[in-house]
Design an enzyme around this catalytic site. Structure first.
Site, PDB file in Angstrom:
ATOM      1  CG  HIS A  34      -0.465  -5.430  -4.672  1.00 43.86           C
ATOM      2  ND1 HIS A  34       0.765  -5.419  -3.802  1.00 43.86           N
ATOM      3  CD2 HIS A  34      -1.223  -6.469  -4.217  1.00 43.86           C
ATOM      4  CE1 HIS A  34       0.663  -6.440  -2.956  1.00 43.86           C
ATOM      5  NE2 HIS A  34      -0.473  -7.030  -3.255  1.00 43.86           N
TER       6      HIS A  34
ATOM      7  CG  HIS B  32       1.160 -11.483  -4.740  1.00 43.94           C
ATOM      8  ND1 HIS B  32       0.397 -12.186  -4.167  1.00 43.94           N
ATOM      9  CD2 HIS B  32       1.173 -10.219  -4.089  1.00 43.94           C
ATOM     10  CE1 HIS B  32      -0.435 -11.609  -3.298  1.00 43.94           C
ATOM     11  NE2 HIS B  32       0.124 -10.244  -2.964  1.00 43.94           N
ATOM     12  CB  VAL B  33       4.696 -17.205  -6.413  1.00 40.19           C
ATOM     13  CG1 VAL B  33       5.687 -17.629  -5.183  1.00 40.19           C
ATOM     14  CG2 VAL B  33       4.457 -18.330  -7.202  1.00 40.19           C
ATOM     15  CE1 TYR B  34      -2.128 -15.352  -1.755  1.00 43.01           C
ATOM     16  CE2 TYR B  34      -1.931 -14.854  -4.229  1.00 43.01           C
ATOM     17  CZ  TYR B  34      -2.496 -14.488  -3.219  1.00 43.01           C
ATOM     18  OH  TYR B  34      -3.081 -13.543  -2.683  1.00 43.01           O
TER      19      TYR B  34
ATOM     20  NE  ARG C 242      -3.622  -2.620   2.065  1.00 42.73           N
ATOM     21  CZ  ARG C 242      -3.509  -3.803   1.990  1.00 42.73           C
ATOM     22  NH1 ARG C 242      -2.229  -4.314   1.936  1.00 42.73           N
ATOM     23  NH2 ARG C 242      -4.343  -4.704   1.715  1.00 42.73           N
TER      24      ARG C 242
ATOM     25  CD  GLU D 283       2.812 -10.347  -0.839  1.00 35.84           C
ATOM     26  OE1 GLU D 283       2.896  -9.408  -0.962  1.00 35.84           O
ATOM     27  OE2 GLU D 283       1.943 -10.937  -0.287  1.00 35.84           O
TER      28      GLU D 283
ATOM     29  CG  ASP E  85      -1.908  -8.605   4.350  1.00 37.70           C
ATOM     30  OD1 ASP E  85      -1.259  -8.558   3.898  1.00 37.70           O
ATOM     31  OD2 ASP E  85      -3.261  -7.989   3.980  1.00 37.70           O
TER      32      ASP E  85
HETATM   33  C1  BGC Z   1      -1.749  -7.786   0.478  1.00 41.51           C
HETATM   34  C2  BGC Z   1      -3.065  -8.324   0.773  1.00 41.51           C
HETATM   35  C3  BGC Z   1      -3.988  -8.476  -0.334  1.00 41.51           C
HETATM   36  C4  BGC Z   1      -3.310  -9.477  -1.299  1.00 41.51           C
HETATM   37  C5  BGC Z   1      -4.208  -9.484  -2.439  1.00 41.51           C
HETATM   38  C6  BGC Z   1      -1.318  -9.274  -0.366  1.00 41.51           C
HETATM   39  O1  BGC Z   1       0.116  -8.906  -0.756  1.00 41.51           O
HETATM   40  O2  BGC Z   1      -0.819  -7.845   1.522  1.00 41.51           O
HETATM   41  O3  BGC Z   1      -3.445  -7.393   1.712  1.00 41.51           O
HETATM   42  O4  BGC Z   1      -5.334  -8.831   0.170  1.00 41.51           O
HETATM   43  O5  BGC Z   1      -2.176  -8.997  -1.552  1.00 41.51           O
HETATM   44  O6  BGC Z   1      -4.173  -8.445  -3.312  1.00 41.51           O
END
Ligand code: BGC
Length: 346
Positions: free
Chosen positions: A105, A179-181, A80, A313, A251
């Site tokens: 993002h 942003h890999v999960y 953010r 991340e 988070d």
């Molecule tokens: C953020 C979350 C967000 C997610 C998907 C993460 O990197 O920290 O707050 O919900 O990304 O957008």
């Protein structure tokens, strides 16, 4: 090493390719031109059974539908920015608001939904796919024509590398992330409760209820944020303490101590034995335990659910432009930006 590509879909009349990289031990990674996104990472468990461990779809339409940045390159600025507003050389800039009253993002339709230009480099011990993008001056309010490349490499020694490079023609902000999960069970019906996470960090960045860092760095000691010894993610999901900070999980950014040159973070799944060890040139790692999952297209025959994966991340601290002790994310004209994150696949 092996490389091949296949058609993944089309958008605006352009073919999106899925590029596959494989080493001689059978480890695989797949990446697509849309969002310079990682769609697959295929790793063996301790019995030698290979499974994909990243959340992703087998079709472009589902990538376009989801807005959780699955596998994507996030930028220009990960995390953010307070009110989407920042100052450079006394000029105030506004990025569009897309998360409460803030920009997250990089704002809407950012790097994650662009079509990147791929170049493949094959060597005997590594294969790389380098994705290039021009983000024009004023894109989402950010100054400067930014030339960006995201390069993914898979090596014979089971390293997966992410390299970001950039130049700009006006002073701007730059803080990308991957942003890999991950769900190292390779079974997306399971949550990541039993995954063990270690982060070499003594301070985490406190957040407001809307996810924006308050600017305060809080000591992890004696809290659910102390990950200096590996502990299960379930500890954070079930903790009754720190309820003013935990958001049904993490988070949060963790400021890295850099006390061990070989490990900034490590994620391990004890049943499969799969483990990933991360080192990064950024000063922080944001952990997001998919607390908000629920609206994305299904991956299995069950709806997607919270805690189904964890995003690790690597980046500079979020909202760094407003907090001098969070590090520098200003990119100057004629500066050659480069940052690498290495994921060792065990
Ligand atoms: C953020 C979350 C967000 C997610 C998907 C993460 O990197 O920290 O707050 O919900 O990304 O957008």
């Amino acid at each position: 090493m092996k490389y091949w590509r296949q058609e993944f879909g089309t958008i605006d009349g352009q073919t999106i390719w899925q590029h596959w990289l494989e080493n001689s031990q059978g480890y695989q990674m797949a990446v697509i031109d849309y969002g310079a996104t990682i769609t697959n990472l295929v790793l063996p468990d301790q019995a030698g059974q290979f499974k994909n461990v990243v959340i992703g779809y087998d079709n472009l339409a589902d990538y376009i539908k989801q807005d959780a940045y699955f596998g994507a390159t996030v930028g220009r600025v990960a995390g953010r920015i307070a009110q989407g507003t920042f100052k450079l050389d006394d000029q105030t800039y506004h990025a569009p608001i897309n998360n409460g009253v803030n920009t997250n993002h990089g704002g809407p339709n950012s790097f994650e939904s662009q079509i990147w230009q791929a170049t493949v480099t094959e060597k005997s011990d590594a294969i790389s796919v380098s994705f290039a993008l021009t983000s024009p001056d004023g894109a989402n309010g950010f100054p400067g024509n930014l030339q960006v490349t995201t390069t993914y490499t898979l090596t014979e020694t089971n390293d997966w590398l992410v390299d970001y490079a950039a130049t700009t023609d006006k002073k701007t902000l730059f803080n990308p992330t991957c942003h890999v999960y991950l769900n190292l069970t390779g079974d997306f019906d399971q949550t990541v409760d039993n995954h063990q996470l270690l982060i070499n960090s003594d301070y985490y960045g406190e957040i407001q209820p809307d996810g924006l860092p308050t600017g305060r760095l809080a000591l992890v000691e004696n809290t659910a944020f102390d990950l200096n010894h590996a502990r299960p993610l379930a500890d954070a999901f079930n903790s009754q303490a720190e309820q003013n900070q935990l958001v049904n999980g993490y988070d949060h950014p963790f400021l890295l101590t850099k006390k061990n040159a070989n490990v900034d973070a490590q994620l391990t799944e004890p049943t499969s034995g799969r483990s990933i060890t991360i080192t990064t040139e950024g000063n922080a790692i944001v952990i997001y335990t998919a607390n908000g999952f629920g609206s994305e297209p299904n991956l299995t025959n069950q709806p997607i659910k919270p805690h189904e994966a964890v995003a690790i991340e690597a980046q500079m601290m979020p909202d760094a432009i407003h907090h001098p002790d969070f590090g520098n994310i200003v990119l100057d004209v004629d500066q050659a930006y480069h940052r690498q994150t290495k994921y060792h696949l065990n």
